[in-house]
Design a protein around this motif. Structure first.
Motif, PDB file in Angstrom:
ATOM      1  N   ASP A 148       0.836  -1.198   0.000  1.00  0.00           N
ATOM      2  CA  ASP A 148       0.000   0.000   0.000  1.00  0.00           C
ATOM      3  C   ASP A 148       0.874   1.253   0.000  1.00  0.00           C
ATOM      4  O   ASP A 148       0.707   2.134  -0.819  1.00  0.00           O
ATOM      5  N   HIS A 149       1.792   1.303   0.975  1.00  0.00           N
ATOM      6  CA  HIS A 149       2.730   2.435   1.020  1.00  0.00           C
ATOM      7  C   HIS A 149       3.947   2.079   1.854  1.00  0.00           C
ATOM      8  O   HIS A 149       3.952   1.085   2.577  1.00  0.00           O
ATOM      9  N   ILE A 150       4.967   2.914   1.700  1.00  0.00           N
ATOM     10  CA  ILE A 150       6.177   2.812   2.516  1.00  0.00           C
ATOM     11  C   ILE A 150       6.274   4.112   3.296  1.00  0.00           C
ATOM     12  O   ILE A 150       6.176   5.204   2.711  1.00  0.00           O
TER      13      ILE A 150
ATOM     14  N   ILE B 132       4.715   6.508  -1.530  1.00  0.00           N
ATOM     15  CA  ILE B 132       5.678   6.826  -0.480  1.00  0.00           C
ATOM     16  C   ILE B 132       4.988   7.823   0.445  1.00  0.00           C
ATOM     17  O   ILE B 132       4.316   8.727  -0.031  1.00  0.00           O
ATOM     18  N   GLU B 133       5.136   7.642   1.758  1.00  0.00           N
ATOM     19  CA  GLU B 133       4.605   8.628   2.698  1.00  0.00           C
ATOM     20  C   GLU B 133       5.759   9.183   3.535  1.00  0.00           C
ATOM     21  O   GLU B 133       6.476   8.423   4.198  1.00  0.00           O
ATOM     22  N   LEU B 134       5.942  10.493   3.472  1.00  0.00           N
ATOM     23  CA  LEU B 134       6.940  11.155   4.311  1.00  0.00           C
ATOM     24  C   LEU B 134       6.248  11.556   5.603  1.00  0.00           C
ATOM     25  O   LEU B 134       5.214  12.240   5.582  1.00  0.00           O
TER      26      LEU B 134
ATOM     27  N   HIS C 236      10.542   3.821   8.173  1.00  0.00           N
ATOM     28  CA  HIS C 236       9.792   3.640   9.418  1.00  0.00           C
ATOM     29  C   HIS C 236       8.894   2.407   9.367  1.00  0.00           C
ATOM     30  O   HIS C 236       8.879   1.607  10.278  1.00  0.00           O
ATOM     31  N   HIS C 237       8.132   2.240   8.295  1.00  0.00           N
ATOM     32  CA  HIS C 237       7.294   1.053   8.181  1.00  0.00           C
ATOM     33  C   HIS C 237       6.932   0.748   6.737  1.00  0.00           C
ATOM     34  O   HIS C 237       7.032   1.604   5.870  1.00  0.00           O
ATOM     35  N   VAL C 238       6.537  -0.499   6.518  1.00  0.00           N
ATOM     36  CA  VAL C 238       6.023  -0.945   5.225  1.00  0.00           C
ATOM     37  C   VAL C 238       4.565  -1.308   5.451  1.00  0.00           C
ATOM     38  O   VAL C 238       4.244  -2.015   6.409  1.00  0.00           O
ATOM     39  N   CYS C 239       3.682  -0.807   4.600  1.00  0.00           N
ATOM     40  CA  CYS C 239       2.256  -1.098   4.746  1.00  0.00           C
ATOM     41  C   CYS C 239       1.773  -1.996   3.617  1.00  0.00           C
ATOM     42  O   CYS C 239       1.958  -1.679   2.434  1.00  0.00           O
ATOM     43  N   LEU C 240       1.155  -3.107   3.997  1.00  0.00           N
ATOM     44  CA  LEU C 240       0.596  -4.053   3.035  1.00  0.00           C
ATOM     45  C   LEU C 240      -0.919  -3.928   3.023  1.00  0.00           C
ATOM     46  O   LEU C 240      -1.539  -3.738   4.069  1.00  0.00           O
TER      47      LEU C 240
ATOM     48  N   VAL D 159       5.587  -3.538  10.324  1.00  0.00           N
ATOM     49  CA  VAL D 159       4.681  -3.809   9.204  1.00  0.00           C
ATOM     50  C   VAL D 159       3.283  -3.324   9.573  1.00  0.00           C
ATOM     51  O   VAL D 159       2.737  -3.713  10.603  1.00  0.00           O
ATOM     52  N   GLU D 160       2.736  -2.449   8.740  1.00  0.00           N
ATOM     53  CA  GLU D 160       1.360  -1.999   8.894  1.00  0.00           C
ATOM     54  C   GLU D 160       0.504  -2.809   7.929  1.00  0.00           C
ATOM     55  O   GLU D 160       0.921  -3.085   6.809  1.00  0.00           O
ATOM     56  N   LEU D 161      -0.661  -3.205   8.377  1.00  0.00           N
ATOM     57  CA  LEU D 161      -1.633  -3.873   7.505  1.00  0.00           C
ATOM     58  C   LEU D 161      -2.827  -2.944   7.370  1.00  0.00           C
ATOM     59  O   LEU D 161      -3.290  -2.380   8.370  1.00  0.00           O
TER      60      LEU D 161
HETATM   61 CO    CO Z   1       1.424   3.916   7.169  1.00  0.00          CO
END
Ligand code: CO
Length: 140
Positions: free
Chosen positions: A6-8, A52-54, A76-80, A126-128
């Motif tokens: 989804d985003h990094i 990408i999210e800053l 910081h995190h990887v979102c799936l 990891v964010e879901l």
């Molecule tokens: Co996020």
């Protein structure tokens, strides 16, 4: 089930200071949102099918500020993306995976979100995320 990235999320001191690199790649900030409850200002940069999210802290005691104080700016995190976060939540718990929240909660844009502790994911937070609409049973 996981559908894709989804985003990094990247922790930055300031969006203004960090944006130049991403813009030099030809990417552009689409929107900047403040999530007051998390103490963060988020610059959203679409990148192919994901983004990408800053993540810029808005106050000293926010999780992002604490992360930067401890480790410096960076990944910081990887979102799936999940199409069934309630089921994933249950399956992960059954597999002994450490989750940060008791159950999925509402995040930005009305998405359902949960986090996997880095200790259960090789050092990566990891964010879901499940898009709004259906939502996990008994969530809210
Ligand atoms: Co996020």
């Amino acid at each position: 089930m996981i559908q894709g990235i989804d985003h990094i999320g990247i922790a930055v001191h300031t969006i203004e200071e960090a944006r130049g690199f991403w813009e030099s790649l030809g990417l552009a900030i689409e929107a900047i949102e403040v999530v007051e409850s998390e103490g963060v200002r988020v610059a959203i940069i679409p990148c192919g099918g994901s983004r990408i999210e800053l993540l810029e802290p808005t106050r000293e005691d926010s999780p992002i500020a604490r992360f930067i104080a401890k480790r410096g700016p960076g990944l910081h995190h990887v979102c799936l993306t999940s199409d069934g976060l309630a089921a994933d939540d249950v399956a992960l718990r059954a597999a002994g995976v450490r989750l940060l929240r008791d159950r999925p909660t509402r995040g930005a844009g009305g998405c359902w979100i949960q986090f996997v502790h880095p200790a259960s994911a090789g050092g990566v937070l990891v964010e879901l995320s499940e898009p709004p609409g259906e939502g996990p049973e008994g969530g809210a």
